[in-house]
Design a protein around this motif. Structure first.
Motif, short mmCIF file in Angstrom:
data_model
loop_
_atom_site.label_atom_id
_atom_site.label_comp_id
_atom_site.label_asym_id
_atom_site.label_seq_id
_atom_site.Cartn_x
_atom_site.Cartn_y
_atom_site.Cartn_z
N ILE A 1 1.32 -3.90 7.77
CA ILE A 1 0.99 -4.04 6.36
C ILE A 1 -0.52 -4.22 6.25
O ILE A 1 -1.09 -5.19 6.74
N TYR B 1 -5.42 4.46 -4.32
CA TYR B 1 -4.75 3.44 -3.53
C TYR B 1 -3.42 3.99 -3.01
O TYR B 1 -2.68 4.65 -3.73
N LYS B 2 -3.13 3.71 -1.75
CA LYS B 2 -1.90 4.16 -1.12
C LYS B 2 -1.06 2.95 -0.75
O LYS B 2 -1.55 1.82 -0.74
N LYS B 3 0.20 3.18 -0.44
CA LYS B 3 1.08 2.06 -0.09
C LYS B 3 0.54 1.35 1.14
O LYS B 3 0.02 1.98 2.07
N THR B 4 0.66 0.03 1.16
CA THR B 4 0.07 -0.76 2.25
C THR B 4 1.05 -1.03 3.38
O THR B 4 0.63 -1.45 4.47
N GLU B 5 2.34 -0.81 3.15
CA GLU B 5 3.32 -1.05 4.21
C GLU B 5 3.69 0.26 4.88
O GLU B 5 4.04 1.24 4.22
N HIS B 6 3.59 0.27 6.22
CA HIS B 6 3.87 1.48 6.98
C HIS B 6 4.87 1.19 8.08
O HIS B 6 4.73 0.21 8.82
N TYR C 1 -5.34 -0.04 1.49
CA TYR C 1 -5.31 1.27 2.13
C TYR C 1 -5.53 2.31 1.04
O TYR C 1 -4.83 2.30 0.02
N CYS C 2 -6.51 3.16 1.23
CA CYS C 2 -6.82 4.12 0.18
C CYS C 2 -7.35 5.42 0.77
O CYS C 2 -7.64 5.52 1.97
#
Length: 285
Positions: A62, A46-51, A66-67
């Motif tokens: 957001i 899993y990666k951070k969802t806010e970009h 996200y993975c």
């Protein structure tokens, strides 16, 4: 929330992330993605969802989930409750973030890992694709009618179009889609869903196992979901007669302009008389 409910509603934000969005349950997400995308993912991170954009003034996005898999391929998984303007544009815009983040400083040959966007829709598009369950979209060579670039994929699941009963479930994909659409209506685990992955899914989704804070979060999420659905249903009912004809005519005009369907096929798609579609074509309406 009614007393009859035994399992979470996966179309709520809480329910969706409870089922698919936590490290202990990533095997559920891997199973689901492998089935609908026909992949063989063996590990997900899993990666951070806010970009954020390139500057403070740029728009941030957001993601729901996200993975990244073991090969470095990126997966955006989105739950969309209601139809919105320019949703396809939004999908494309979101996909630019996992593309851009792959850029390397210094000397770089521009080789990218694949990016997949999976959108689970609680509605159908208002175009020629509205009767499809799955829409898989890639960049295409129009002349040769074949995939030009296979590292960018958009998969839309129009869940209202999944209508299989339990007895009609054959594949693991069927079973996942059935679970997503019907989980909150079930009182017991269906006989057709006996695979090990569903044992964990039903245990995770059981309302009785939520702690107090989770129960509060779920009830808030469920209230929001129902408010959205009720508002949409009311707006649809109030605007049905006033706006339906104009919307239908515009839709038929667009379908005619694309030139991919016959008048008869368009009439069938829009559930309108053949003569009506012909008049639209001849600009008599």
């Amino acid at each position: 929330m009614t007393t009859q409910e035994k399992y979470i509603n996966p179309f709520t934000d809480f329910g969706f992330k409870k089922l698919f969005g936590s490290e202990p349950n990533k095997d559920l997400l891997m199973s689901f993605l492998n089935e609908i995308l026909k992949l063989n993912i063996v590990e997900l991170t899993y990666k951070k969802t806010e970009h954020l954009g390139a500057s403070d003034l740029d728009r941030k996005v957001i993601f729901d989930l996200y993975c990244e898999n073991e090969a470095g391929e990126k997966f955006i998984v989105e739950l969309q409750k209601a139809r919105q303007s320019f949703f396809k544009d939004r999908s494309l815009f979101y996909a630019t973030f996992p593309i851009q983040e792959q850029a390397e400083k210094g000397d770089w040959n521009y080789e990218l890992n694949a990016v997949y966007t999976v959108a689970i829709l609680d509605f159908c598009f208002e175009d020629e694709n509205r009767n499809d369950l799955k829409m898989s979209v890639k960049l295409m060579d129009e002349h040769r009618k074949r995939v030009f670039y296979d590292k960018l994929t958009f998969l839309y699941l129009q869940m209202p179009n999944f209508r299989k009963s339990e007895n009609e479930l054959e594949t693991l994909e069927d079973k996942w889609l059935y679970l997503l659409k019907n989980l909150h209506k079930l009182q017991n685990r269906p006989a057709r869903l006996q695979e090990k992955v569903f044992t964990k899914a039903f245990e995770t989704a059981e309302l009785a196992k939520l702690n107090d804070s989770e129960r509060t979060a779920y009830e808030d999420s469920l209230k929001y979901y129902r408010d959205v659905k009720n508002s949409l249903d009311t707006a649809k009912e109030e605007g049905r007669e006033e706006g339906r004809l104009e919307t239908t005519i515009k839709g038929i005009q667009k379908a005619l302009q694309r030139g991919k369907l016959t008048v008869a096929e368009i009439a069938e798609d829009f559930d309108m008389p053949l003569e009506f579609v012909q008049k639209v074509k001849n600009q008599e309406i």
